[in-house]
Design an enzyme around this catalytic site. Structure first.
Site, PDB file in Angstrom:
ATOM      1  N   ARG A  51       0.665  -1.437  -0.129  1.00 60.31           N
ATOM      2  CA  ARG A  51       0.179  -0.127   0.018  1.00 60.31           C
ATOM      3  C   ARG A  51       1.070   1.145   0.016  1.00 60.31           C
ATOM      4  O   ARG A  51       0.393   2.165  -0.784  1.00 60.31           O
ATOM      5  CB  ARG A  51      -0.915  -0.044   1.182  1.00 60.31           C
ATOM      6  CG  ARG A  51      -2.409   0.119   1.050  1.00 60.31           C
ATOM      7  CD  ARG A  51      -3.054  -0.004   2.169  1.00 60.31           C
ATOM      8  NE  ARG A  51      -2.486  -0.652   3.423  1.00 60.31           N
ATOM      9  CZ  ARG A  51      -3.011  -1.082   4.328  1.00 60.31           C
ATOM     10  NH1 ARG A  51      -4.357  -0.749   4.477  1.00 60.31           N
ATOM     11  NH2 ARG A  51      -2.204  -1.386   5.176  1.00 60.31           N
ATOM     12  N   LYS A 148      -0.631 -18.485   6.277  1.00 59.15           N
ATOM     13  CA  LYS A 148      -1.596 -18.689   7.318  1.00 59.15           C
ATOM     14  C   LYS A 148      -2.156 -17.498   7.852  1.00 59.15           C
ATOM     15  O   LYS A 148      -1.424 -16.690   7.697  1.00 59.15           O
ATOM     16  CB  LYS A 148      -1.040 -19.734   8.193  1.00 59.15           C
ATOM     17  CG  LYS A 148      -0.133 -19.124   9.147  1.00 59.15           C
ATOM     18  CD  LYS A 148       0.662 -20.122  10.339  1.00 59.15           C
ATOM     19  CE  LYS A 148      -0.619 -19.627  11.331  1.00 59.15           C
ATOM     20  NZ  LYS A 148       0.012 -19.468  12.720  1.00 59.15           N
ATOM     21  N   HIS A 178       4.950 -23.146   7.593  1.00 53.65           N
ATOM     22  CA  HIS A 178       6.277 -23.069   7.421  1.00 53.65           C
ATOM     23  C   HIS A 178       7.318 -24.148   8.149  1.00 53.65           C
ATOM     24  O   HIS A 178       8.410 -24.546   8.009  1.00 53.65           O
ATOM     25  CB  HIS A 178       7.036 -21.705   7.912  1.00 53.65           C
ATOM     26  CG  HIS A 178       7.110 -21.262   9.345  1.00 53.65           C
ATOM     27  ND1 HIS A 178       5.879 -21.218  10.049  1.00 53.65           N
ATOM     28  CD2 HIS A 178       7.911 -21.607  10.455  1.00 53.65           C
ATOM     29  CE1 HIS A 178       6.120 -21.028  11.244  1.00 53.65           C
ATOM     30  NE2 HIS A 178       7.335 -21.135  11.511  1.00 53.65           N
ATOM     31  N   LYS A 182      11.083 -26.881   7.454  1.00 57.34           N
ATOM     32  CA  LYS A 182      12.142 -27.067   8.635  1.00 57.34           C
ATOM     33  C   LYS A 182      13.013 -28.093   8.215  1.00 57.34           C
ATOM     34  O   LYS A 182      12.444 -29.341   7.933  1.00 57.34           O
ATOM     35  CB  LYS A 182      11.468 -27.005  10.215  1.00 57.34           C
ATOM     36  CG  LYS A 182      10.892 -25.715  10.490  1.00 57.34           C
ATOM     37  CD  LYS A 182      10.685 -25.907  11.759  1.00 57.34           C
ATOM     38  CE  LYS A 182       9.955 -24.660  12.387  1.00 57.34           C
ATOM     39  NZ  LYS A 182      10.626 -23.562  13.029  1.00 57.34           N
ATOM     40  N   HIS A 240       0.604 -26.544  12.251  1.00 56.79           N
ATOM     41  CA  HIS A 240       2.093 -26.956  12.555  1.00 56.79           C
ATOM     42  C   HIS A 240       2.039 -28.340  13.295  1.00 56.79           C
ATOM     43  O   HIS A 240       2.709 -29.142  12.684  1.00 56.79           O
ATOM     44  CB  HIS A 240       2.916 -26.148  13.420  1.00 56.79           C
ATOM     45  CG  HIS A 240       3.029 -24.438  12.899  1.00 56.79           C
ATOM     46  ND1 HIS A 240       2.850 -24.287  11.322  1.00 56.79           N
ATOM     47  CD2 HIS A 240       3.099 -23.449  13.311  1.00 56.79           C
ATOM     48  CE1 HIS A 240       2.757 -22.992  11.290  1.00 56.79           C
ATOM     49  NE2 HIS A 240       2.927 -22.304  12.481  1.00 56.79           N
ATOM     50  N   LYS A 331       3.289 -20.625  24.729  1.00 56.75           N
ATOM     51  CA  LYS A 331       3.912 -19.390  24.738  1.00 56.75           C
ATOM     52  C   LYS A 331       4.687 -19.065  26.346  1.00 56.75           C
ATOM     53  O   LYS A 331       3.771 -19.507  27.106  1.00 56.75           O
ATOM     54  CB  LYS A 331       3.414 -18.131  24.350  1.00 56.75           C
ATOM     55  CG  LYS A 331       2.909 -18.702  22.712  1.00 56.75           C
ATOM     56  CD  LYS A 331       2.904 -17.124  21.922  1.00 56.75           C
ATOM     57  CE  LYS A 331       2.311 -17.494  20.571  1.00 56.75           C
ATOM     58  NZ  LYS A 331       3.392 -17.877  19.825  1.00 56.75           N
TER      59      LYS A 331
END
Ligand code: BG6
Length: 484
Positions: A51, A148, A178, A182, A240, A331
């Site tokens: 943009r 994603k 992703h 790996k 994942h 996390k």
């Protein structure tokens, strides 16, 4: 060991969202590393479309800074960076309006491989696909790369697949996960199907259980507004961890070919049993003296979203009936460490007497950091004094085993982008796979939402809520300690 770099054909890669975080952190630095490795032909071009009002020089300066920040110092070669930046150009575009599309059309060539990377908000995936067609930019052979999240439930994923299918056939659509890029994840397939040693034992008769852990130390940070609508189940498990599960559990494909591999993965997802309410534990991190709590990160003091989840899964097929799969991710945990561990059953009888009865072998495949594999084996404890046994790891760090090249493992994104250019979809999710994963995920989420379940609080820097340990203890098992 010298790694082989096979140059790809000339290409135009258009990156929508070329000024965004993912483009600056991963996509462009990854492309630079491929350029440095000699994989990019002379006339490969990268066109960023976004943009902001910017010219080529401004964009090149931006990416120069990104390379300085996100590429290892040892790989920062001034003249190579300069040459790489010359490949870049910029088109200011209005994704849903008219501006910039003619310029984009003029910037792309029909006689080379064309790929369009949608590194933008999911609400723009459909409009971009539509515009590429309407404006006569897309062709029969060009590819689109879709980031994603691919939907947030089965209905939205189906709708998105249907929209994309109006403009592109399945062979043109590269849905990125992703984790599939790996190195160690691909090694999983090499280990399973390139050796005679493991595959005969890879089933419920010999495997006690399998653990998949993807632990992160980072919190939700600035992504609170996205993450709070997703949670660990949608953000990590549906994609994942599900992909890891598929690769570890699938039947051997007849060949390493995109549809052969994806057909087998799909069968795993479809064979998953529904998860019962006592088979998962959700957690949410609290605050500590150095960091904010999840609720503060999410800017919702009432948030019921999970930043941690542990689950027990069963695959109802001949190979795995009776072998549980335990998955956990979260996390603000103790360590950033991800691994897949195959815990084999104990030997049935100890010829050395009950005091020397041994525990089963464990094959642990470490995804990150420090990719490698260890196999726990039993040996004789050295020295005289009778037959005493001890368990030791047979350790293989890929960096050590493969020499200097082993430590220079390409990032997941650079590998996947090169696969797009080569036209190889093996490491990308097919539409039906994504839908099957949502079809399994949806009822689990709907269940806890209907029951209004609150996630268990856990301390930052811990291994998650105590209840996740209990989930294992109930089955007489323990989570492995994963270390960085
Ligand atoms: C992303 C998730 O897909 O994967 C993030 O949205 C997560 O929440 C990230 O942090 C983890 O990726 P990696 O490669 O660092 O393990």
């Amino acid at each position: 060991m010298v790694s082989r770099v096979i140059p790809v054909d000339p290409f135009d890669l258009v990156i929508f969202g070329g000024t965004g975080d993912l483009a600056r952190r991963k996509i462009l630095p990854g492309l630079y590393r491929r350029f440095l490795a000699g994989q990019m032909p002379e006339d490969a071009r990268i066109i960023a479309a976004a943009r902001s009002d910017m010219d080529d020089a401004g964009y090149r300066a931006m990416i120069g800074e990104a390379i300085a920040e996100f590429v290892a110092k040892s790989k920062q070669d001034k003249s190579a960076i300069k040459k790489f930046l010359e490949r870049l150009s910029y088109v200011a575009i209005d994704a849903t309006g008219e501006g910039g599309w003619d310029a984009l059309k003029a910037a792309t060539r029909k006689d080379v491989t064309q790929a369009f990377y949608f590194s933008v908000a999911p609400s723009l995936f459909g409009p971009l696909a539509e515009r590429l067609h309407e404006k006569g930019i897309a062709c029969e052979t060009c590819r689109i790369v879709v980031e994603k999240p691919f939907g947030r439930d089965l209905a939205s994923a189906k709708a998105l697949n249907a929209t994309l299918a109006q403009h592109f056939h399945e062979g043109q659509i590269y849905r990125i996960d992703h984790y599939l890029g790996k190195e160690t994840v691909q090694n999983l397939m090499a280990v399973r199907f390139g050796n005679m040693l493991f595959e005969p034992l890879w089933n419920a008769q010999y495997v006690d259980h399998i653990q998949i852990t993807v632990a992160e130390t980072v919190g939700v940070g600035g992504r609170g507004s996205y993450y709070d609508k997703s949670g660990a189940m949608r953000d990590m498990v549906q994609n994942h961890l599900m992909q890891l599960l598929c690769l570890i559990a699938m039947e051997p494909p007849s060949q390493f070919d995109p549809d052969a591999v994806r057909d087998e993965k799909l069968k795993v997802i479809r064979a998953l049993d529904p998860v019962e309410p006592d088979e998962f534990v959700r957690g949410q991190y609290e605050g500590d003296k150095d960091g904010q709590s999840y609720k503060a990160d999410a800017e919702d003091a009432q948030s019921l979203t999970e930043s941690f989840i542990a689950l027990r899964l069963h695959i109802s097929n001949w190979r795995w009936k009776g072998t549980p799969f335990y998955l956990r991710t979260g996390k603000r945990l103790k360590a950033r460490a991800s691994e897949i561990a195959v815990i084999f059953k104990d030997p049935p009888h100890s010829i050395f007497g009950p005091q020397e009865a041994r525990r089963g072998n464990i094959l642990a495949i470490k995804l990150q950091p420090n990719e490698g594999m260890t196999l726990r084996v039993t040996i004789k404890e050295p020295g005289p004094g009778g037959m005493r046994l001890v368990e030791v790891p047979l350790d293989m760090s890929f960096a050590d085993a493969l020499g200097p090249d082993g430590s220079d493992i390409p990032d997941a994104y650079e590998r996947l982008i090169m696969d797009v250019i080569r036209g190889n979809q093996t490491l990308f999710m097919r539409g039906d796979e994504v839908e099957a994963a949502w079809a399994w995920t949806d009822p689990v989420i709907a269940g806890w939402e209907e029951r209004g379940e609150r996630p268990y609080p856990y301390e930052p820097g811990s291994t998650g809520p105590e209840e996740a340990q209990i989930l294992m203890h109930r089955d007489g098992r323990r989570w492995r300690e994963v270390k960085e």
